[in-house]
Design an enzyme around this catalytic site. Sequence first.
Site, PDB file in Angstrom:
ATOM      1  N   ARG A  22       2.827  -7.234   9.009  1.00  0.00           N
ATOM      2  CA  ARG A  22       2.091  -6.362   9.780  1.00  0.00           C
ATOM      3  C   ARG A  22       2.709  -6.260  11.165  1.00  0.00           C
ATOM      4  O   ARG A  22       2.869  -5.161  11.742  1.00  0.00           O
ATOM      5  CB  ARG A  22       0.631  -6.300   9.748  1.00  0.00           C
ATOM      6  CG  ARG A  22      -0.069  -5.973   8.365  1.00  0.00           C
ATOM      7  CD  ARG A  22      -1.229  -6.546   8.083  1.00  0.00           C
ATOM      8  NE  ARG A  22      -1.847  -6.095   6.887  1.00  0.00           N
ATOM      9  CZ  ARG A  22      -3.095  -6.516   6.452  1.00  0.00           C
ATOM     10  NH1 ARG A  22      -3.803  -7.633   6.935  1.00  0.00           N
ATOM     11  NH2 ARG A  22      -3.559  -6.222   5.261  1.00  0.00           N
ATOM     12  N   HIS A  48      -1.701  -5.652   1.393  1.00  0.00           N
ATOM     13  CA  HIS A  48      -3.022  -6.234   1.026  1.00  0.00           C
ATOM     14  C   HIS A  48      -2.538  -7.675   0.567  1.00  0.00           C
ATOM     15  O   HIS A  48      -1.525  -7.930  -0.206  1.00  0.00           O
ATOM     16  CB  HIS A  48      -3.613  -5.373  -0.067  1.00  0.00           C
ATOM     17  CG  HIS A  48      -4.760  -6.378  -0.637  1.00  0.00           C
ATOM     18  ND1 HIS A  48      -6.026  -6.530   0.019  1.00  0.00           N
ATOM     19  CD2 HIS A  48      -4.765  -7.145  -1.518  1.00  0.00           C
ATOM     20  CE1 HIS A  48      -6.739  -7.493  -0.773  1.00  0.00           C
ATOM     21  NE2 HIS A  48      -6.233  -7.762  -1.828  1.00  0.00           N
ATOM     22  N   ARG A  88      -1.658 -14.702   3.285  1.00  0.00           N
ATOM     23  CA  ARG A  88      -2.354 -14.065   4.450  1.00  0.00           C
ATOM     24  C   ARG A  88      -1.556 -14.031   5.895  1.00  0.00           C
ATOM     25  O   ARG A  88      -1.761 -13.286   6.313  1.00  0.00           O
ATOM     26  CB  ARG A  88      -3.944 -14.558   4.332  1.00  0.00           C
ATOM     27  CG  ARG A  88      -4.808 -14.258   3.368  1.00  0.00           C
ATOM     28  CD  ARG A  88      -5.454 -12.856   3.417  1.00  0.00           C
ATOM     29  NE  ARG A  88      -6.383 -12.641   4.306  1.00  0.00           N
ATOM     30  CZ  ARG A  88      -6.910 -11.672   4.426  1.00  0.00           C
ATOM     31  NH1 ARG A  88      -6.847 -10.532   3.716  1.00  0.00           N
ATOM     32  NH2 ARG A  88      -7.906 -11.343   5.602  1.00  0.00           N
ATOM     33  N   GLU A 126      -8.915 -10.398  -8.339  1.00  0.00           N
ATOM     34  CA  GLU A 126      -8.027  -9.240  -8.232  1.00  0.00           C
ATOM     35  C   GLU A 126      -6.612  -9.364  -9.405  1.00  0.00           C
ATOM     36  O   GLU A 126      -6.650  -8.305  -9.534  1.00  0.00           O
ATOM     37  CB  GLU A 126      -7.326  -9.042  -6.862  1.00  0.00           C
ATOM     38  CG  GLU A 126      -8.288  -9.027  -5.764  1.00  0.00           C
ATOM     39  CD  GLU A 126      -7.988  -9.106  -4.301  1.00  0.00           C
ATOM     40  OE1 GLU A 126      -8.815  -8.970  -3.448  1.00  0.00           O
ATOM     41  OE2 GLU A 126      -6.773  -9.520  -3.996  1.00  0.00           O
ATOM     42  N   THR A 177      -5.432  -8.229   9.942  1.00  0.00           N
ATOM     43  CA  THR A 177      -5.874  -6.736   9.350  1.00  0.00           C
ATOM     44  C   THR A 177      -5.613  -5.716  10.379  1.00  0.00           C
ATOM     45  O   THR A 177      -4.828  -4.598   9.875  1.00  0.00           O
ATOM     46  CB  THR A 177      -7.501  -6.840   9.356  1.00  0.00           C
ATOM     47  OG1 THR A 177      -7.874  -7.745   8.459  1.00  0.00           O
ATOM     48  CG2 THR A 177      -7.901  -5.440   8.591  1.00  0.00           C
ATOM     49  N   PHE A 236     -15.618   2.968   7.157  1.00  0.00           N
ATOM     50  CA  PHE A 236     -14.176   3.385   6.905  1.00  0.00           C
ATOM     51  C   PHE A 236     -13.736   3.383   5.689  1.00  0.00           C
ATOM     52  O   PHE A 236     -12.805   3.647   5.346  1.00  0.00           O
ATOM     53  CB  PHE A 236     -13.195   2.421   7.848  1.00  0.00           C
ATOM     54  CG  PHE A 236     -13.374   0.990   7.388  1.00  0.00           C
ATOM     55  CD1 PHE A 236     -12.856   0.577   6.117  1.00  0.00           C
ATOM     56  CD2 PHE A 236     -14.144   0.083   8.055  1.00  0.00           C
ATOM     57  CE1 PHE A 236     -12.856  -0.521   5.871  1.00  0.00           C
ATOM     58  CE2 PHE A 236     -14.006  -1.260   7.988  1.00  0.00           C
ATOM     59  CZ  PHE A 236     -13.344  -1.980   6.640  1.00  0.00           C
ATOM     60  N   ASN A 287      -1.962  -0.324   7.483  1.00  0.00           N
ATOM     61  CA  ASN A 287      -1.304  -1.588   7.565  1.00  0.00           C
ATOM     62  C   ASN A 287      -0.615  -1.949   6.490  1.00  0.00           C
ATOM     63  O   ASN A 287      -0.194  -3.356   6.401  1.00  0.00           O
ATOM     64  CB  ASN A 287      -2.515  -2.624   8.083  1.00  0.00           C
ATOM     65  CG  ASN A 287      -3.586  -2.725   6.799  1.00  0.00           C
ATOM     66  OD1 ASN A 287      -3.374  -2.091   6.063  1.00  0.00           O
ATOM     67  ND2 ASN A 287      -4.471  -3.443   7.140  1.00  0.00           N
ATOM     68  N   LYS A 344       0.828  -1.220  -0.040  1.00  0.00           N
ATOM     69  CA  LYS A 344      -0.069   0.114   0.202  1.00  0.00           C
ATOM     70  C   LYS A 344       0.854   1.320  -0.033  1.00  0.00           C
ATOM     71  O   LYS A 344       2.243   1.223   0.211  1.00  0.00           O
ATOM     72  CB  LYS A 344      -0.857  -0.027   1.099  1.00  0.00           C
ATOM     73  CG  LYS A 344      -1.959  -1.209   1.152  1.00  0.00           C
ATOM     74  CD  LYS A 344      -2.934  -1.210   2.575  1.00  0.00           C
ATOM     75  CE  LYS A 344      -3.813  -2.301   2.408  1.00  0.00           C
ATOM     76  NZ  LYS A 344      -4.950  -2.379   3.585  1.00  0.00           N
ATOM     77  N   TYR A 380     -11.839  -2.729  -3.562  1.00  0.00           N
ATOM     78  CA  TYR A 380     -12.508  -2.807  -2.241  1.00  0.00           C
ATOM     79  C   TYR A 380     -13.956  -2.854  -2.564  1.00  0.00           C
ATOM     80  O   TYR A 380     -14.588  -2.481  -1.377  1.00  0.00           O
ATOM     81  CB  TYR A 380     -11.928  -1.772  -1.420  1.00  0.00           C
ATOM     82  CG  TYR A 380     -10.645  -1.939  -0.954  1.00  0.00           C
ATOM     83  CD1 TYR A 380     -10.393  -3.510  -0.230  1.00  0.00           C
ATOM     84  CD2 TYR A 380      -9.668  -0.997  -0.991  1.00  0.00           C
ATOM     85  CE1 TYR A 380      -8.979  -3.536   0.379  1.00  0.00           C
ATOM     86  CE2 TYR A 380      -8.369  -1.671  -0.478  1.00  0.00           C
ATOM     87  CZ  TYR A 380      -8.130  -2.281   0.265  1.00  0.00           C
ATOM     88  OH  TYR A 380      -7.042  -2.597   0.577  1.00  0.00           O
TER      89      TYR A 380
HETATM   90  P1  IDP Z   1      -7.737  -7.199   5.017  1.00  0.00           P
HETATM   91  O1  IDP Z   1      -6.726  -6.181   4.279  1.00  0.00           O
HETATM   92  O2  IDP Z   1      -6.956  -7.896   6.261  1.00  0.00           O
HETATM   93  O3  IDP Z   1      -8.078  -8.342   3.955  1.00  0.00           O
HETATM   94  P2  IDP Z   1     -10.238  -6.096   5.028  1.00  0.00           P
HETATM   95  O4  IDP Z   1     -11.193  -6.405   5.896  1.00  0.00           O
HETATM   96  O5  IDP Z   1     -10.416  -6.674   3.742  1.00  0.00           O
HETATM   97  O6  IDP Z   1      -8.889  -6.585   5.482  1.00  0.00           O
HETATM   98  O7  IDP Z   1     -10.090  -4.472   4.885  1.00  0.00           O
HETATM   99  C1  IDP Z   1      -9.363  -3.899   4.017  1.00  0.00           C
HETATM  100  C2  IDP Z   1      -8.497  -2.831   4.355  1.00  0.00           C
HETATM  101  O8  IDP Z   1      -9.436  -2.013   5.001  1.00  0.00           O
HETATM  102  C3  IDP Z   1      -7.878  -3.094   5.583  1.00  0.00           C
HETATM  103  O9  IDP Z   1      -6.599  -3.712   5.183  1.00  0.00           O
HETATM  104  C4  IDP Z   1      -7.500  -2.016   6.367  1.00  0.00           C
HETATM  105  O10 IDP Z   1      -6.478  -1.083   5.697  1.00  0.00           O
HETATM  106  C5  IDP Z   1      -8.838  -1.219   6.095  1.00  0.00           C
HETATM  107  N1  IDP Z   1      -9.844  -1.530   7.132  1.00  0.00           N
HETATM  108  C6  IDP Z   1     -10.495  -2.575   7.671  1.00  0.00           C
HETATM  109  N2  IDP Z   1     -10.984  -2.487   8.676  1.00  0.00           N
HETATM  110  C7  IDP Z   1     -10.734  -1.135   8.962  1.00  0.00           C
HETATM  111  C8  IDP Z   1     -11.088  -0.427  10.274  1.00  0.00           C
HETATM  112  O11 IDP Z   1     -11.891  -0.815  11.154  1.00  0.00           O
HETATM  113  N3  IDP Z   1     -10.744   0.971  10.342  1.00  0.00           N
HETATM  114  C9  IDP Z   1     -10.158   1.471   9.287  1.00  0.00           C
HETATM  115  N4  IDP Z   1      -9.453   0.743   8.448  1.00  0.00           N
HETATM  116  C10 IDP Z   1      -9.908  -0.434   8.033  1.00  0.00           C
HETATM  117 MG    MG Z   2      -9.520  -7.942   2.546  1.00  0.00          MG
END
Ligand code: IDP
Ligand code: MG
Length: 162
Positions: free
Chosen positions: A113, A126, A96, A137, A102, A68, A123, A20, A60
């Site tokens: 992470r 991805h 993963r 994707e 996450t 968010f 974070n 990212k 996304y």
């Molecule tokens: P992932 O990246 O671990 O698959 P996802 O649930 O797909 O997690 O969410 C995508 C991205 O959205 C996360 O990597 C993070 O950057 C952001 N995100 C997820 N949950 C939150 C939150 O509660 N607050 C702010 N950003 C979030």
């Molecule tokens: Mg995801």
Amino acid sequence: VSSVSFFTSLNMERTYIMVKPDGVERGLVGEIIKRFENRGYQLLALQLLTPTKEHLEQHYADLKAKPFFPGLIQYMLSGPVVGMVWAGKDAVKTGRKMLGETNPLASAPGTIRGDYCIEVGRNICHGSDSVESAEKEIALWFPQGVADYQRNKSLTQLIYEN
Ligand code: IDP
Ligand code: MG
């Protein structure tokens, strides 16, 4: 053994891994590539690009209703990203695991992470969450297609039993 049966018999998968904007800006691209290389995964595609808002909204799309979501898109638009495709046995789930949770604070040390970030909205990386979303994707980020090559056989045998 044809390449197709080798690929399927070992549960070979492709996954989309993306550094990212914060990870790129912080100079962590090499570190993230290194972990996948060291593990034994095979690089099939690599690109740095500055995605459009529409492209990120598509990537996304499943999160569109989340509170968010606007902040996530803004974060992802803050600079270029580095996208890659890695292939190998169980690449999606293992990728993963290598990324961590996450929420970086819930990520074990030793994960990407868990070693390099603190906040969920920063974070740094991805990784696809299923084989199906990985293929979606890969098609979204590499519409031109990705490489399809077999690695040196003796190298493969140093990584896989058969
Ligand atoms: P992932 O990246 O671990 O698959 P996802 O649930 O797909 O997690 O969410 C995508 C991205 O959205 C996360 O990597 C993070 O950057 C952001 N995100 C997820 N949950 C939150 C939150 O509660 N607050 C702010 N950003 C979030
Ligand atoms: Mg995801």
